[in-house]
Design an enzyme around this catalytic site. Structure first.
Site, PDB file in Angstrom:
ATOM      1  N   TYR A 193       1.059  -2.169 -12.209  1.00 55.29           N
ATOM      2  CA  TYR A 193      -0.328  -2.299 -12.669  1.00 55.29           C
ATOM      3  C   TYR A 193      -0.497  -1.743 -14.088  1.00 55.29           C
ATOM      4  CZ  TYR A 193      -0.705  -3.154  -7.687  1.00 55.29           C
ATOM      5  OH  TYR A 193      -0.503  -3.649  -6.428  1.00 55.29           O
ATOM      6  N   GLU A 218       4.437  -6.206   2.209  1.00 58.79           N
ATOM      7  CA  GLU A 218       4.103  -6.695   0.855  1.00 58.79           C
ATOM      8  C   GLU A 218       3.900  -5.561  -0.147  1.00 58.79           C
ATOM      9  OE1 GLU A 218       0.282  -8.461   1.469  1.00 58.79           O
ATOM     10  OE2 GLU A 218       1.004 -10.021   2.813  1.00 58.79           O
ATOM     11  N   PRO A 219       4.821  -4.625  -0.257  1.00 60.62           N
ATOM     12  CA  PRO A 219       4.577  -3.546  -1.221  1.00 60.62           C
ATOM     13  C   PRO A 219       4.770  -4.029  -2.654  1.00 60.62           C
ATOM     14  CG  PRO A 219       6.391  -3.024   0.278  1.00 60.62           C
ATOM     15  CD  PRO A 219       6.116  -4.475   0.390  1.00 60.62           C
ATOM     16  N   GLY A 220       3.971  -3.508  -3.541  1.00 59.49           N
ATOM     17  CA  GLY A 220       4.138  -3.808  -4.957  1.00 59.49           C
ATOM     18  C   GLY A 220       4.492  -2.532  -5.696  1.00 59.49           C
ATOM     19  N   GLY A 228       0.760  -1.239   0.000  1.00 53.59           N
ATOM     20  CA  GLY A 228       0.000   0.000   0.000  1.00 53.59           C
ATOM     21  C   GLY A 228       0.790   1.286   0.000  1.00 53.59           C
ATOM     22  N   TYR A 239      -9.528   3.752 -13.362  1.00 56.34           N
ATOM     23  CA  TYR A 239      -9.510   4.486 -12.081  1.00 56.34           C
ATOM     24  C   TYR A 239      -9.504   5.995 -12.268  1.00 56.34           C
ATOM     25  CZ  TYR A 239      -7.411   0.033 -10.579  1.00 56.34           C
ATOM     26  OH  TYR A 239      -7.134  -1.282 -10.354  1.00 56.34           O
ATOM     27  N   CYS A 272     -11.886   0.674 -29.726  1.00 57.65           N
ATOM     28  CA  CYS A 272     -13.218   1.182 -30.060  1.00 57.65           C
ATOM     29  C   CYS A 272     -14.063   1.383 -28.810  1.00 57.65           C
ATOM     30  CB  CYS A 272     -13.899   0.235 -31.031  1.00 57.65           C
ATOM     31  SG  CYS A 272     -12.891  -0.026 -32.480  1.00 57.65           S
ATOM     32  N   GLU A 273     -13.675   2.319 -27.984  1.00 55.75           N
ATOM     33  CA  GLU A 273     -14.393   2.676 -26.753  1.00 55.75           C
ATOM     34  C   GLU A 273     -14.122   4.151 -26.499  1.00 55.75           C
ATOM     35  OE1 GLU A 273     -15.791   0.693 -24.101  1.00 55.75           O
ATOM     36  OE2 GLU A 273     -15.344  -1.290 -24.933  1.00 55.75           O
TER      37      GLU A 273
END
Ligand code: LLP
Length: 420
Positions: free
Chosen positions: A371, A274-276, A240, A317, A342-343
């Site tokens: 991510y 547990e940081p990513g 986090g 997000y 196509c969005e």
């Protein structure tokens, strides 16, 4: 460590000219700086020096083998949340004792794989899962060491609603009010050792109050469970840690370290974290080329060869990523930077002020090492892109680009009916 400096105005990835690199590897491509990852690992471990600790990099942020090698060599363990991540971790040379296995919906086969690999901890998220782990450990004749992921039900500030996890009513973890009973149950189940309490209260947490409140609750509960006989020897504070995406400041690692090491020391336990994102976000850029520039109504559009299929964060997000041209460009424009998908939701930035770029120009989308690639998709039948690792003056393609065959490799040309 500046992973992406400018030299004579041109963006570099460490010692490698990003423009030349893009010509060699094509676009879109993710480019990672090994030096940034190492530097951040060193800084975080220094901030945790006051307590015995182990870092378990959250592999979900970036599971690229090249990045895993860098972190493994730096001394990191990993946190995995699926059988696939466990497979990737083992293949990258992590051993059972280096691995934490978490996740809210583990399947029986994944638990078997985790026990078989001898992972350091299975972080269990419900009473039903606890019973399943016990049954599988019994079936395999191998004891399992478990942690309980607790939802400490703290106030999680500053996290996007989709990535806050430690508030009352969230799907993750065992609600704090039920935790003691589940802990006592663990003590009665054969083949289980309850060695840890764990939490992960959210991602991109700019305020550390949730860590303070959450670890306090974990320490108190651990002490009660120890009294009941649980050999609790780890405190797992989750991931986090935030990173700056725009002009925010870097997190105060000393303040964070003080909170989590104090909790572990109060308990007399080894601290696990547990940081990513913290290790890899700033270590990556996505290189994309502008294909077209066009006006529609009052809007200017820069249509690029990367979009939501390569980088989902802006559309999913509303996330902000800094965008710069690789070659210096004079003048300013305001444009939507969009992809070819196509969005209407396929964008990398909206109403962004940028240097005056046009077709053929190369853009770097910053802070995309976490991510980014891992959340990419095949939508619109777009093959996944290359990942490149840079280390000083050296560079290597660490993940090849997919080709069209990869898009159809698993498909049957026509149905082979199984029951006819
Ligand atoms: N531990 C657990 C149990 C987690 O669920 C996560 C992230 C982490 C550790 C690592 O969190 P970090 O240090 O990276 O914040 N896709 C989102 C982020 C989702 C995070 C999910 N869990 C994004 O792009 O912002």
């Amino acid at each position: 460590m500046q992973g992406f400096p400018r030299r004579d105005g041109v963006l570099y990835a460490e010692g490698v000219d990003a423009d030349r690199l893009a010509h060699e590897v094509g676009t879109p491509a993710y480019v990672y700086s090994a030096g940034v990852v190492r530097d951040r690992y060193t800084r975080l471990t220094a901030a945790l020096a006051d307590a015995p600790h182990r870092v378990h990099y959250s592999l979900k942020a970036n599971a690229c083998r090249g990045i895993l090698e860098v972190l493994r060599q730096a001394g990191s363990g990993v946190d995995v949340v699926s059988g696939g991540e466990l497979f990737k971790a083992l293949r990258a040379g992590f051993r059972g004792e280096d691995i934490l296995f978490g996740g809210v919906g583990k399947q029986a086969h994944e638990l078997r794989e985790a026990i078989h690999a001898g992972v350091k901890l299975i972080n269990v998220e419900s009473e039903a899962e606890l019973r399943m782990v016990s049954a599988i450990a019994e079936e395999l004749g191998r004891p399992a060491t478990v942690g309980l992921r607790i939802n400490p039900e703290v106030d999680v500030k500053n996290a996007h609603a989709y990535i806050a996890t430690g508030e009352k009513g969230h799907k993750f973890g065992i609600p704090i009010g039920d935790a003691e009973a589940v802990g006592r149950l663990a003590l009665t189940l054969p083949h289980l050792t309850l060695a840890a309490l764990d939490m992960h209260v959210g991602s991109q947490l700019h305020s550390f109050e949730a860590y303070r409140a959450g670890t306090e609750r974990l320490v108190e509960l651990s002490l009660r469970l120890r009294k009941a006989g649980a050999p609790i020897r780890y405190l797992d504070a989750g991931g986090g840690l935030p990173v700056p995406y725009d002009d925010e400041s870097e997190p105060d690692l000393r303040a964070y370290g003080a909170i989590v090491t104090a909790a572990a020391n109060t308990l007399g336990a080894e601290l696990l974290v547990e940081p990513g994102r913290f290790f890899v976000a700033a270590a990556g850029v996505l290189l994309t080329r502008v294909l077209y520039r066009k006006a529609s109504g009052a809007k200017q559009y820069l249509i690029c060869d990367a979009g939501m299929t390569e980088l989902l964060r802006p559309s999913h997000y509303d996330a902000f990523h800094r965008i710069e041209p690789v070659q210096p460009r004079a003048g300013r424009i305001v444009a939507d930077v969009v992809g070819p998908v196509c969005e209407t939701g396929d964008f990398l930035a909206l109403d962004r002020e940028l240097p005056d770029v046009g077709p053929g120009d190369l853009l770097a989308i910053h802070t995309t090492g976490a991510y980014g690639y891992v959340m990419s998709s095949h939508y619109n039948a777009r093959p996944r892109v290359r990942e490149v690792l840079v280390d000083g003056a050296r560079w290597a393609v660490v993940t090849e680009r997919e080709d069209y065959e990869d898009l159809v490799r698993l498909e049957a040309a026509s149905p082979v009916w199984r029951n006819a």
